[in-house]
Design a protein around this motif. Structure first.
Motif, short mmCIF file in Angstrom:
data_model
loop_
_atom_site.label_atom_id
_atom_site.label_comp_id
_atom_site.label_asym_id
_atom_site.label_seq_id
_atom_site.Cartn_x
_atom_site.Cartn_y
_atom_site.Cartn_z
N ASP A 139 0.71 -1.30 -0.03
CA ASP A 139 -0.04 0.13 0.26
C ASP A 139 1.09 1.16 -0.06
OD1 ASP A 139 -2.76 1.37 0.36
OD2 ASP A 139 -1.80 2.16 2.18
N ALA A 140 1.99 1.18 0.67
CA ALA A 140 2.73 2.26 0.68
C ALA A 140 3.39 2.57 -0.59
CB ALA A 140 4.06 2.20 2.08
N LEU A 141 3.64 1.54 -1.05
CA LEU A 141 4.49 1.69 -2.38
C LEU A 141 3.46 2.19 -3.57
CD1 LEU A 141 6.34 -1.66 -2.48
CD2 LEU A 141 7.40 0.66 -2.57
N THR A 142 2.24 1.82 -3.51
CA THR A 142 1.15 2.24 -4.71
C THR A 142 0.61 3.32 -4.37
OG1 THR A 142 -0.39 0.61 -3.78
CG2 THR A 142 1.16 0.03 -5.30
N THR A 143 0.68 4.24 -3.11
CA THR A 143 -0.19 5.36 -2.95
C THR A 143 0.25 6.53 -3.91
OG1 THR A 143 -0.15 4.83 -0.60
CG2 THR A 143 -0.78 7.20 -0.97
N SER A 144 -1.13 6.99 -4.33
CA SER A 144 -1.19 8.16 -5.26
C SER A 144 -1.83 9.25 -4.63
CB SER A 144 -1.74 7.57 -6.64
OG SER A 144 -1.33 6.56 -7.11
N LEU A 145 -2.10 10.32 -5.48
CA LEU A 145 -2.60 11.62 -4.88
C LEU A 145 -4.21 11.48 -5.08
CD1 LEU A 145 -0.22 14.19 -5.82
CD2 LEU A 145 -0.67 13.38 -3.67
N TYR A 146 -5.02 12.20 -4.26
CA TYR A 146 -6.39 11.76 -4.28
C TYR A 146 -7.30 12.94 -4.78
CZ TYR A 146 -10.90 11.25 -1.91
OH TYR A 146 -12.54 11.31 -1.55
N ALA A 147 -8.26 12.78 -5.78
CA ALA A 147 -8.91 13.55 -6.35
C ALA A 147 -10.53 13.70 -5.59
CB ALA A 147 -9.27 13.36 -7.76
N PRO A 148 -10.85 14.70 -4.87
CA PRO A 148 -12.45 14.57 -4.51
C PRO A 148 -13.20 14.90 -5.52
CG PRO A 148 -11.19 16.80 -4.15
CD PRO A 148 -10.26 15.89 -4.68
N ARG A 149 -14.44 14.83 -5.21
CA ARG A 149 -15.63 15.30 -6.28
C ARG A 149 -15.24 16.56 -6.71
NH1 ARG A 149 -20.19 12.52 -7.20
NH2 ARG A 149 -20.05 11.33 -5.26
N ALA A 150 -15.49 16.88 -7.92
CA ALA A 150 -14.94 18.26 -8.14
C ALA A 150 -16.29 19.12 -7.98
CB ALA A 150 -15.02 18.29 -9.84
N ASN A 151 -16.09 20.38 -8.38
CA ASN A 151 -17.39 21.34 -8.47
C ASN A 151 -18.33 20.94 -9.32
OD1 ASN A 151 -19.02 23.61 -8.50
ND2 ASN A 151 -17.50 24.87 -7.64
N PRO A 152 -19.60 20.79 -9.08
CA PRO A 152 -20.35 20.40 -10.03
C PRO A 152 -20.71 21.37 -11.22
CG PRO A 152 -21.55 20.21 -7.77
CD PRO A 152 -20.15 21.00 -7.49
N GLN A 153 -20.17 22.59 -10.90
CA GLN A 153 -20.46 23.61 -12.13
C GLN A 153 -19.41 23.29 -13.14
OE1 GLN A 153 -22.64 25.93 -12.29
NE2 GLN A 153 -23.68 25.07 -10.52
N ALA A 154 -18.41 22.64 -13.01
CA ALA A 154 -17.24 22.19 -13.82
C ALA A 154 -17.74 21.36 -14.69
CB ALA A 154 -16.01 21.44 -13.23
N TYR A 155 -18.35 20.51 -14.42
CA TYR A 155 -19.28 19.45 -15.44
C TYR A 155 -20.59 20.15 -16.15
CZ TYR A 155 -16.19 15.75 -13.48
OH TYR A 155 -15.31 14.95 -13.16
N ARG A 156 -21.18 21.03 -15.43
CA ARG A 156 -22.11 21.62 -16.10
C ARG A 156 -21.49 22.52 -17.20
NH1 ARG A 156 -24.41 23.26 -11.86
NH2 ARG A 156 -26.21 21.57 -11.69
N GLN A 157 -20.61 23.19 -16.92
CA GLN A 157 -19.90 23.91 -18.05
C GLN A 157 -19.43 23.08 -19.20
OE1 GLN A 157 -16.78 26.60 -16.86
NE2 GLN A 157 -16.52 27.56 -18.60
N ALA A 158 -18.66 21.90 -18.81
CA ALA A 158 -18.30 21.27 -19.94
C ALA A 158 -19.36 20.79 -20.92
CB ALA A 158 -17.69 19.96 -19.04
N ASP A 159 -20.75 20.29 -20.30
CA ASP A 159 -21.94 19.86 -20.80
C ASP A 159 -22.35 20.82 -22.06
OD1 ASP A 159 -21.65 17.21 -19.54
OD2 ASP A 159 -23.23 17.96 -18.31
N GLU A 160 -22.22 22.17 -21.48
CA GLU A 160 -22.62 23.05 -22.19
C GLU A 160 -21.84 23.39 -23.22
OE1 GLU A 160 -22.85 26.33 -19.57
OE2 GLU A 160 -24.87 25.81 -18.46
N LEU A 161 -20.56 23.28 -23.14
CA LEU A 161 -19.55 23.36 -24.26
C LEU A 161 -19.85 22.28 -25.31
CD1 LEU A 161 -16.28 24.31 -22.10
CD2 LEU A 161 -17.51 25.83 -23.87
N GLU A 162 -19.81 21.03 -24.65
CA GLU A 162 -20.14 19.96 -25.47
C GLU A 162 -21.47 20.16 -26.62
OE1 GLU A 162 -18.58 16.80 -26.88
OE2 GLU A 162 -18.05 16.82 -24.94
N GLY A 163 -22.53 20.71 -25.78
CA GLY A 163 -23.74 20.89 -26.59
C GLY A 163 -23.48 21.81 -27.43
N ALA A 164 -22.29 22.76 -27.56
CA ALA A 164 -21.96 23.85 -28.45
C ALA A 164 -21.13 23.46 -29.53
CB ALA A 164 -21.62 25.01 -27.78
N LYS A 165 -20.85 22.26 -29.41
CA LYS A 165 -19.72 21.34 -30.19
C LYS A 165 -18.32 22.07 -29.89
CE LYS A 165 -23.30 20.53 -33.93
NZ LYS A 165 -23.36 19.26 -33.19
#
Length: 420
Positions: free
Chosen positions: A39-65
């Motif tokens: 476990d000590a050898l394979t430990t990595s850094l942790y990503a918490p759940r992102a700000n929901p607005q990040a994914y909302r903005q990404a979805d809007e950009l996707e919709g705008a091609k």
């Protein structure tokens, strides 16, 4: 510079490993006898759940091609970044901390936690807040420590708390009109600040698998001989080391040099020297290196280490137009900045334990007025969101100008395995 408060999210965090293999993660000691060495050898850094607005903005950009920009935002959101602990009751912060640490452990990852609740935070300005007094703060920090327990964690203690003590605040004693009494009040509150930070460092530093870094500001703020005495008063002797560039934009080179100078000066002071004799970041580097070679040769095993916030420094600091603003606030939502180096413990610097995304990129620094009456930020022509609120324009700038790049190549459709 002032550090800006993030949005507090209650959703259970997710984890993302970064492919790091670090037997001595962040300078940690060898694995405990009761700890799985794998476990000590394979430990990595942790990503918490992102700000929901990040994914909302990404979805809007996707919709705008605008798929490349959407992919870049999603990549930014998935990158390991810190969990900020601010506000909340002791019971609430204990539960939140325990949930993060346990979830990270399940995913063989190490979370970065930021304490941001010291009384009188940010001179009661952009990121005002914090607890009422030392007793409340002591109980709150104790609850954080209980939440971490025997788990693995990296903790950054109180960004700006030592670089911006009550004595530095323009209205640090506005509750009294007598000038002499105001100075006494400021001095009392400043002494309390040092005690609060020092006690937090000591409490967290006793945890078996926690690495503690007390904040040291950034190289464009305090000189080395100014910040080192503050770090000493703030208990850095009981910490793994210190943090640099939290929520700021200094370059990797400037941060690394500042970190080396601060660490060397701490070692020099620990041996009985005076901080006033230490080279600062304003010295010619050749002169500073000669001084270091003579007085404090590099010995990483005996010196305080540091961690660096690289979340938004890919383009370095902003240089405001000369003479345009009475107070340019170059720390506050500066234009045309980019994401910086990805989080890693493989920095190549024996004193720099990790590059981390401590500030959550995409969240505003505050309603920047740059010395004007406002309400618009004159550099952007918009009203900036409050500190910690998602700032779509800035988030997109950070993605577009990331260094190294975070968007996929132009000839590749995100999510597909072939060129088009």
């Amino acid at each position: 510079m002032r550090t800006t408060r993030p949005i507090l999210r209650t959703a259970l965090p997710l984890a993302l490993t970064t492919g790091l293999t670090s037997a001595l993660l962040l300078g940690s000691p060898p694995a405990l006898a009761t700890e799985d060495p794998v476990d000590a050898l394979t430990t990595s850094l942790y990503a918490p759940r992102a700000n929901p607005q990040a994914y909302r903005q990404a979805d809007e950009l996707e919709g705008a091609k605008r798929s490349r920009e959407a992919a870049g935002l999603r990549a930014m959101a998935r990158t390991p970044h810190a969990v900020w602990l601010a506000g909340r009751t002791p019971d609430e912060v204990r539960r939140e901390t325990r949930a993060v640490v346990r979830d990270a452990a399940r995913r063989r990852a190490t979370p970065t936690l930021v304490l941001y609740n010291v009384p009188g935070r940010d001179c009661s300005l952009y990121s005002a807040g914090g607890l009422r007094d030392s007793a409340e703060y002591r109980a709150w920090v104790g609850a954080v420590a209980e939440g971490i327990g025997g788990g693995r964690a990296v903790v950054v203690v109180e960004p700006d708390a030592l670089a911006l003590v009550p004595a530095d605040c323009p209205d640090g004693a506005k509750d009294t009109k007598d000038a002499k009494d105001a100075e006494r009040v400021k001095a009392t509150r400043t002494a309390a600040r040092y005690a609060q930070v020092s006690e937090a460092v000591t409490t967290l530093g006793t945890l078996p698998r926690t690495k503690v870094y007390v904040d040291a500001g950034h190289p464009a703020w305090h000189t080395v001989d100014s910040i080192v005495p503050r770090l000493v008063k703030g208990g850095v002797a009981h910490a793994t080391g210190f943090s640099v560039n939290v929520s700021n934009y200094s370059t990797d080179d400037a941060n690394a040099w500042y970190g080396r100078l601060v660490s060397s000066c701490l070692a020099y002071v620990d041996k009985g020297g005076k901080a006033s004799a230490c080279p600062t970041q304003k010295w010619r580097r050749a002169d500073a290196r000669r001084w270091l070679d003579r007085h404090v040769p590099l010995d990483a095993g005996r010196m305080k280490h540091f961690v660096t916030d690289t979340s938004r420094n890919g383009q370095g600091p902003w240089s405001p137009p000369a003479g345009k603003y009475r107070d340019a606030q170059d720390w506050c939502n500066p234009p045309a900045r980019g994401l910086g180096a990805r989080p890693t413990t493989r920095t190549g610097d024996p004193l720099n334990d990790a590059n981390l995304w401590i500030k959550t990129p995409g969240e505003s620094d505050g309603e920047c007025l740059r010395g004007t009456k406002g309400p618009k930020d004159p550099e952007r022509g918009t009203v900036d969101p409050k500190a910690g609120v998602w700032f779509p324009a800035q988030a997109l700038e950070l993605v577009r100008l990331a260094n190294p790049a975070i968007m996929p190549p132009e000839n590749r459709v995100p999510g597909r395995g072939r060129d088009v």
